[in-house]
Design a protein around this motif. Structure first.
Motif, PDB file in Angstrom:
ATOM      1  N   THR A  41      -7.834  58.073  16.930  1.00  0.00           N
ATOM      2  CA  THR A  41      -7.669  57.320  18.171  1.00  0.00           C
ATOM      3  C   THR A  41      -6.530  57.915  18.986  1.00  0.00           C
ATOM      4  N   TRP A  42      -5.407  58.221  18.322  1.00  0.00           N
ATOM      5  CA  TRP A  42      -4.270  58.815  19.026  1.00  0.00           C
ATOM      6  C   TRP A  42      -4.640  60.177  19.600  1.00  0.00           C
ATOM      7  N   ILE A  43      -5.340  60.988  18.814  1.00  0.00           N
ATOM      8  CA  ILE A  43      -5.729  62.323  19.278  1.00  0.00           C
ATOM      9  C   ILE A  43      -6.620  62.219  20.502  1.00  0.00           C
ATOM     10  N   ARG A  44      -7.588  61.336  20.460  1.00  0.00           N
ATOM     11  CA  ARG A  44      -8.483  61.169  21.616  1.00  0.00           C
ATOM     12  C   ARG A  44      -7.741  60.593  22.818  1.00  0.00           C
ATOM     13  N   ALA A  45      -6.852  59.654  22.556  1.00  0.00           N
ATOM     14  CA  ALA A  45      -6.069  59.074  23.654  1.00  0.00           C
ATOM     15  C   ALA A  45      -5.172  60.127  24.286  1.00  0.00           C
ATOM     16  N   ASN A  46      -4.622  60.993  23.469  1.00  0.00           N
ATOM     17  CA  ASN A  46      -3.732  62.045  23.960  1.00  0.00           C
ATOM     18  C   ASN A  46      -4.498  63.099  24.752  1.00  0.00           C
ATOM     19  N   ALA A  47      -5.755  63.320  24.390  1.00  0.00           N
ATOM     20  CA  ALA A  47      -6.542  64.368  25.032  1.00  0.00           C
ATOM     21  C   ALA A  47      -7.320  63.882  26.249  1.00  0.00           C
ATOM     22  N   THR A  48      -7.373  62.586  26.470  1.00  0.00           N
ATOM     23  CA  THR A  48      -8.190  62.072  27.562  1.00  0.00           C
ATOM     24  C   THR A  48      -7.497  62.196  28.916  1.00  0.00           C
ATOM     25  N   GLU A 126      -3.359  80.905  14.016  1.00  0.00           N
ATOM     26  CA  GLU A 126      -2.156  80.892  14.859  1.00  0.00           C
ATOM     27  C   GLU A 126      -1.193  79.754  14.514  1.00  0.00           C
ATOM     28  N   LEU A 127      -1.663  78.768  13.796  1.00  0.00           N
ATOM     29  CA  LEU A 127      -0.815  77.616  13.472  1.00  0.00           C
ATOM     30  C   LEU A 127       0.311  78.016  12.527  1.00  0.00           C
ATOM     31  N   PRO A 128       1.457  77.338  12.617  1.00  0.00           N
ATOM     32  CA  PRO A 128       2.520  77.559  11.623  1.00  0.00           C
ATOM     33  C   PRO A 128       1.969  77.258  10.225  1.00  0.00           C
ATOM     34  N   ASP A 129       2.551  77.913   9.215  1.00  0.00           N
ATOM     35  CA  ASP A 129       2.021  77.839   7.849  1.00  0.00           C
ATOM     36  C   ASP A 129       1.789  76.413   7.357  1.00  0.00           C
ATOM     37  N   ARG A 130       2.795  75.552   7.450  1.00  0.00           N
ATOM     38  CA  ARG A 130       2.677  74.194   6.919  1.00  0.00           C
ATOM     39  C   ARG A 130       1.644  73.398   7.713  1.00  0.00           C
ATOM     40  N   CYS A 131       1.641  73.576   9.016  1.00  0.00           N
ATOM     41  CA  CYS A 131       0.676  72.882   9.876  1.00  0.00           C
ATOM     42  C   CYS A 131      -0.746  73.305   9.503  1.00  0.00           C
ATOM     43  N   ARG A 132      -0.951  74.610   9.314  1.00  0.00           N
ATOM     44  CA  ARG A 132      -2.269  75.124   8.930  1.00  0.00           C
ATOM     45  C   ARG A 132      -2.686  74.572   7.573  1.00  0.00           C
ATOM     46  N   GLU A 133      -1.748  74.547   6.634  1.00  0.00           N
ATOM     47  CA  GLU A 133      -2.047  74.036   5.299  1.00  0.00           C
ATOM     48  C   GLU A 133      -2.496  72.577   5.354  1.00  0.00           C
ATOM     49  N   SER A 155       6.101  63.198   4.225  1.00  0.00           N
ATOM     50  CA  SER A 155       5.761  61.844   4.659  1.00  0.00           C
ATOM     51  C   SER A 155       4.386  61.808   5.334  1.00  0.00           C
ATOM     52  N   SER A 156       3.779  60.651   5.333  1.00  0.00           N
ATOM     53  CA  SER A 156       2.496  60.472   6.018  1.00  0.00           C
ATOM     54  C   SER A 156       2.637  60.737   7.506  1.00  0.00           C
ATOM     55  N   LYS A 157       3.767  60.360   8.071  1.00  0.00           N
ATOM     56  CA  LYS A 157       4.016  60.588   9.499  1.00  0.00           C
ATOM     57  C   LYS A 157       4.051  62.089   9.806  1.00  0.00           C
ATOM     58  N   THR A 158       4.643  62.873   8.910  1.00  0.00           N
ATOM     59  CA  THR A 158       4.675  64.324   9.090  1.00  0.00           C
ATOM     60  C   THR A 158       3.263  64.895   9.016  1.00  0.00           C
ATOM     61  N   LYS A 161       1.572  64.201  12.298  1.00  0.00           N
ATOM     62  CA  LYS A 161       2.052  65.090  13.359  1.00  0.00           C
ATOM     63  C   LYS A 161       1.464  66.487  13.222  1.00  0.00           C
ATOM     64  N   HIS A 162       1.370  66.995  12.004  1.00  0.00           N
ATOM     65  CA  HIS A 162       0.770  68.313  11.802  1.00  0.00           C
ATOM     66  C   HIS A 162      -0.704  68.313  12.211  1.00  0.00           C
ATOM     67  N   ILE A 163      -1.425  67.276  11.837  1.00  0.00           N
ATOM     68  CA  ILE A 163      -2.848  67.202  12.170  1.00  0.00           C
ATOM     69  C   ILE A 163      -3.022  67.098  13.688  1.00  0.00           C
ATOM     70  N   ALA A 164      -2.224  66.266  14.326  1.00  0.00           N
ATOM     71  CA  ALA A 164      -2.318  66.124  15.785  1.00  0.00           C
ATOM     72  C   ALA A 164      -2.010  67.449  16.469  1.00  0.00           C
ATOM     73  N   ARG A 165      -0.977  68.128  16.007  1.00  0.00           N
ATOM     74  CA  ARG A 165      -0.610  69.420  16.598  1.00  0.00           C
ATOM     75  C   ARG A 165      -1.748  70.427  16.431  1.00  0.00           C
ATOM     76  N   ALA A 166      -2.321  70.479  15.234  1.00  0.00           N
ATOM     77  CA  ALA A 166      -3.414  71.415  14.964  1.00  0.00           C
ATOM     78  C   ALA A 166      -4.642  71.093  15.814  1.00  0.00           C
ATOM     79  N   MET A 167      -4.978  69.809  15.909  1.00  0.00           N
ATOM     80  CA  MET A 167      -6.153  69.419  16.700  1.00  0.00           C
ATOM     81  C   MET A 167      -5.965  69.776  18.173  1.00  0.00           C
ATOM     82  N   LEU A 168      -4.796  69.511  18.702  1.00  0.00           N
ATOM     83  CA  LEU A 168      -4.532  69.833  20.107  1.00  0.00           C
ATOM     84  C   LEU A 168      -4.578  71.337  20.339  1.00  0.00           C
ATOM     85  N   HIS A 169      -4.030  72.102  19.419  1.00  0.00           N
ATOM     86  CA  HIS A 169      -4.048  73.560  19.549  1.00  0.00           C
ATOM     87  C   HIS A 169      -5.494  74.082  19.500  1.00  0.00           C
ATOM     88  N   CYS A 170      -6.277  73.567  18.560  1.00  0.00           N
ATOM     89  CA  CYS A 170      -7.678  73.993  18.443  1.00  0.00           C
ATOM     90  C   CYS A 170      -8.472  73.616  19.686  1.00  0.00           C
TER      91      CYS A 170
END
Length: 181
Positions: A41-48, A126-133, A155-158, A161-170
């Motif tokens: 929901t956050w990803i879609r809200a951020n991308a709309t 292209e993603l940073p290592d941890r984000c890609r992982e 943390s779950s919050k981290t 954030k990694h998933i959101a960053r990766a989705m936005l980059h993709c």
């Protein structure tokens, strides 16, 4: 009581995050699914590019509820297709779905899909290592955010954030090759 002022729909998701998560958990009975749905929901809200609705809270509840229903339906279809593939008798619907899954796309769709796949693979590299992982564990291996957090000792919050960053980059990279997301 005054309503909070938001400048974006993603801010509203952040403000109502816990309420949305509990709402979806009550509807689905799954905490991990609730976390995944609220993150999407956050990803879609951020991308709309849609204008902020008059009642963002109601809009987000509807959006999250619809995403939860979509997820549950996809899961049910997948289970029926799997049962059909294993030879279990069904109601005929799974056989039709399995047949649709097996149909070959037209050549133009195939070329477009190959271009998108190449762009997506490049974006993931292209993603940073941890984000890609984190992203590959989530999308590639189907782990929940909580499972990833435990496995990587973060943390779950981290993880979110990694998933959101990766989705936005993709999404950005797919837009660059002409995919209108």
């Amino acid at each position: 009581m005054t309503r909070p002022r938001f400048t974006s729909l993603s801010q509203a998701v952040e403000a109502y995050y816990e309420d949305l998560r509990q709402f979806i958990r009550r509807r689905t009975g799954s905490s991990s699914l609730a976390e995944d749905v609220v993150q999407e929901t956050w990803i879609r809200a951020n991308a709309t590019s849609t204008a902020l609705p008059d009642n963002p809270r109601a809009y987000l509840y509807r959006m999250a509820g619809n995403l939860a229903v979509d997820h549950v339906r996809r899961h049910q279809v997948w289970e029926r297709v799997q049962r059909c593939a294993e030879g279990e008798p069904g109601d005929g619907t799974a056989a039709q779905e399995a047949e649709l899954v097996g149909q070959a796309p037209d050549p133009l769709e195939s070329v477009i899909s190959q271009q998108e796949l190449l762009a997506l693979n490049a974006a993931v590299r292209e993603l940073p290592d941890r984000c890609r992982e984190v992203f590959l564990l989530y999308r590639g291996h189907g782990l929940t955010m909580r499972e990833i957090a435990v496995q990587l000792s973060i943390s779950s919050k981290t993880v979110e954030k990694h998933i959101a960053r990766a989705m936005l980059h993709c999404r950005t990279r797919l837009r660059e090759v002409g995919r209108g997301l």
